[in-house]
Scaffold this motif. Sequence first.
Motif, PDB file in Angstrom:
ATOM      1  N   VAL A  95     -58.925 -20.026  -1.873  1.00  0.00           N
ATOM      2  CA  VAL A  95     -58.367 -18.708  -2.180  1.00  0.00           C
ATOM      3  C   VAL A  95     -57.816 -18.786  -3.705  1.00  0.00           C
ATOM      4  O   VAL A  95     -57.942 -17.760  -4.285  1.00  0.00           O
ATOM      5  N   GLY A  96     -57.197 -20.076  -3.952  1.00  0.00           N
ATOM      6  CA  GLY A  96     -56.793 -20.111  -5.155  1.00  0.00           C
ATOM      7  C   GLY A  96     -57.877 -20.016  -6.343  1.00  0.00           C
ATOM      8  O   GLY A  96     -57.591 -19.515  -7.474  1.00  0.00           O
ATOM      9  N   LEU A  97     -58.772 -20.603  -5.823  1.00  0.00           N
ATOM     10  CA  LEU A  97     -60.372 -20.837  -6.814  1.00  0.00           C
ATOM     11  C   LEU A  97     -60.808 -19.149  -6.964  1.00  0.00           C
ATOM     12  O   LEU A  97     -61.137 -18.697  -8.076  1.00  0.00           O
ATOM     13  N   PHE A  98     -60.623 -18.416  -5.943  1.00  0.00           N
ATOM     14  CA  PHE A  98     -60.965 -17.018  -5.970  1.00  0.00           C
ATOM     15  C   PHE A  98     -60.304 -16.188  -7.018  1.00  0.00           C
ATOM     16  O   PHE A  98     -60.745 -15.613  -7.778  1.00  0.00           O
ATOM     17  N   PHE A  99     -59.059 -16.343  -6.766  1.00  0.00           N
ATOM     18  CA  PHE A  99     -58.010 -15.780  -7.633  1.00  0.00           C
ATOM     19  C   PHE A  99     -58.112 -15.952  -9.224  1.00  0.00           C
ATOM     20  O   PHE A  99     -57.869 -15.243 -10.158  1.00  0.00           O
ATOM     21  N   SER A 100     -58.404 -17.298  -9.306  1.00  0.00           N
ATOM     22  CA  SER A 100     -58.446 -17.935 -10.724  1.00  0.00           C
ATOM     23  C   SER A 100     -59.847 -17.462 -11.229  1.00  0.00           C
ATOM     24  O   SER A 100     -59.703 -17.150 -12.578  1.00  0.00           O
ATOM     25  N   PHE A 101     -60.763 -17.373 -10.644  1.00  0.00           N
ATOM     26  CA  PHE A 101     -62.013 -16.866 -11.363  1.00  0.00           C
ATOM     27  C   PHE A 101     -62.000 -15.354 -11.760  1.00  0.00           C
ATOM     28  O   PHE A 101     -62.624 -14.721 -12.687  1.00  0.00           O
ATOM     29  N   THR A 102     -61.528 -14.530 -10.631  1.00  0.00           N
ATOM     30  CA  THR A 102     -61.251 -13.043 -11.144  1.00  0.00           C
ATOM     31  C   THR A 102     -60.177 -12.995 -12.388  1.00  0.00           C
ATOM     32  O   THR A 102     -60.446 -11.987 -12.930  1.00  0.00           O
ATOM     33  N   GLU A 103     -59.419 -13.784 -12.391  1.00  0.00           N
ATOM     34  CA  GLU A 103     -58.489 -13.722 -13.466  1.00  0.00           C
ATOM     35  C   GLU A 103     -59.074 -13.950 -14.612  1.00  0.00           C
ATOM     36  O   GLU A 103     -58.914 -13.457 -15.647  1.00  0.00           O
ATOM     37  N   ILE A 104     -59.893 -14.871 -14.732  1.00  0.00           N
ATOM     38  CA  ILE A 104     -60.940 -15.460 -15.789  1.00  0.00           C
ATOM     39  C   ILE A 104     -61.835 -14.180 -16.223  1.00  0.00           C
ATOM     40  O   ILE A 104     -61.895 -13.840 -17.443  1.00  0.00           O
ATOM     41  N   LEU A 105     -62.304 -13.681 -15.257  1.00  0.00           N
ATOM     42  CA  LEU A 105     -63.358 -12.370 -15.587  1.00  0.00           C
ATOM     43  C   LEU A 105     -62.451 -11.364 -16.097  1.00  0.00           C
ATOM     44  O   LEU A 105     -62.990 -10.633 -16.935  1.00  0.00           O
ATOM     45  N   GLY A 106     -61.189 -11.145 -15.485  1.00  0.00           N
ATOM     46  CA  GLY A 106     -60.321  -9.918 -16.234  1.00  0.00           C
ATOM     47  C   GLY A 106     -60.148 -10.181 -17.568  1.00  0.00           C
ATOM     48  O   GLY A 106     -59.983  -9.335 -18.569  1.00  0.00           O
ATOM     49  N   VAL A 107     -59.750 -11.696 -18.048  1.00  0.00           N
ATOM     50  CA  VAL A 107     -59.519 -11.694 -19.317  1.00  0.00           C
ATOM     51  C   VAL A 107     -60.645 -11.692 -20.260  1.00  0.00           C
ATOM     52  O   VAL A 107     -60.688 -11.111 -21.420  1.00  0.00           O
ATOM     53  N   TRP A 108     -61.991 -11.983 -19.562  1.00  0.00           N
ATOM     54  CA  TRP A 108     -63.068 -11.880 -20.455  1.00  0.00           C
ATOM     55  C   TRP A 108     -63.473 -10.434 -20.584  1.00  0.00           C
ATOM     56  O   TRP A 108     -63.831 -10.066 -21.752  1.00  0.00           O
ATOM     57  N   LEU A 109     -63.367  -9.508 -19.581  1.00  0.00           N
ATOM     58  CA  LEU A 109     -63.550  -8.261 -19.657  1.00  0.00           C
ATOM     59  C   LEU A 109     -62.474  -7.462 -20.583  1.00  0.00           C
ATOM     60  O   LEU A 109     -62.856  -6.508 -21.506  1.00  0.00           O
ATOM     61  N   ALA A 110     -61.480  -8.003 -20.617  1.00  0.00           N
ATOM     62  CA  ALA A 110     -60.314  -7.591 -21.631  1.00  0.00           C
ATOM     63  C   ALA A 110     -60.429  -7.672 -23.234  1.00  0.00           C
ATOM     64  O   ALA A 110     -60.594  -6.837 -24.127  1.00  0.00           O
ATOM     65  N   MET A 111     -61.094  -8.799 -23.305  1.00  0.00           N
ATOM     66  CA  MET A 111     -61.230  -9.271 -24.674  1.00  0.00           C
ATOM     67  C   MET A 111     -62.733  -8.447 -25.005  1.00  0.00           C
ATOM     68  O   MET A 111     -62.790  -8.329 -26.413  1.00  0.00           O
ATOM     69  N   ARG A 112     -63.580  -8.485 -24.236  1.00  0.00           N
ATOM     70  CA  ARG A 112     -64.937  -7.842 -24.476  1.00  0.00           C
ATOM     71  C   ARG A 112     -64.752  -6.341 -25.102  1.00  0.00           C
ATOM     72  O   ARG A 112     -65.135  -5.991 -25.974  1.00  0.00           O
TER      73      ARG A 112
END
Length: 127
Positions: A95-112
């Motif tokens: 569960v922790g890995l799932f939320f970590s990867f979705t947060e990384i995806l959110g940061v990438w999308l925000a920067m993009r």
Amino acid sequence: MVCGGFACSKNALCALNVVYMTDVINASWWVMSNNTRDELERSFDCCGLFNLTTLYQQDYAFCTAICKSRSSTCQMCGEKFLKHSDEALKILGGVGLFFSFTEILGVWLAMRFRNQKDPRANPSAFL
């Protein structure tokens, strides 16, 4: 404790090794009331905690689990607690890995998409 899963969760789960988990379980077992111990022994179908002290014989003598009536020996509760906590920690790591990867995806999308210009805006306007 056998850690499984991804490398990130494996490192996090291996930090809680068997010795630490045994100490935590052992400390909490002796703080519990007798009614709580009896209820845990009945629900997990085990007797006593670990065979580490002379108090184990006392625990085993007063055990009311079903396994004691079926056979002369029962599995110790500490072993069952360790297996159960190991499974729970593996699920928690996933569960922790799932939320970590979705947060990384959110940061990438925000920067993009952060500084993109609005195509409907007037190009001659300053802002």
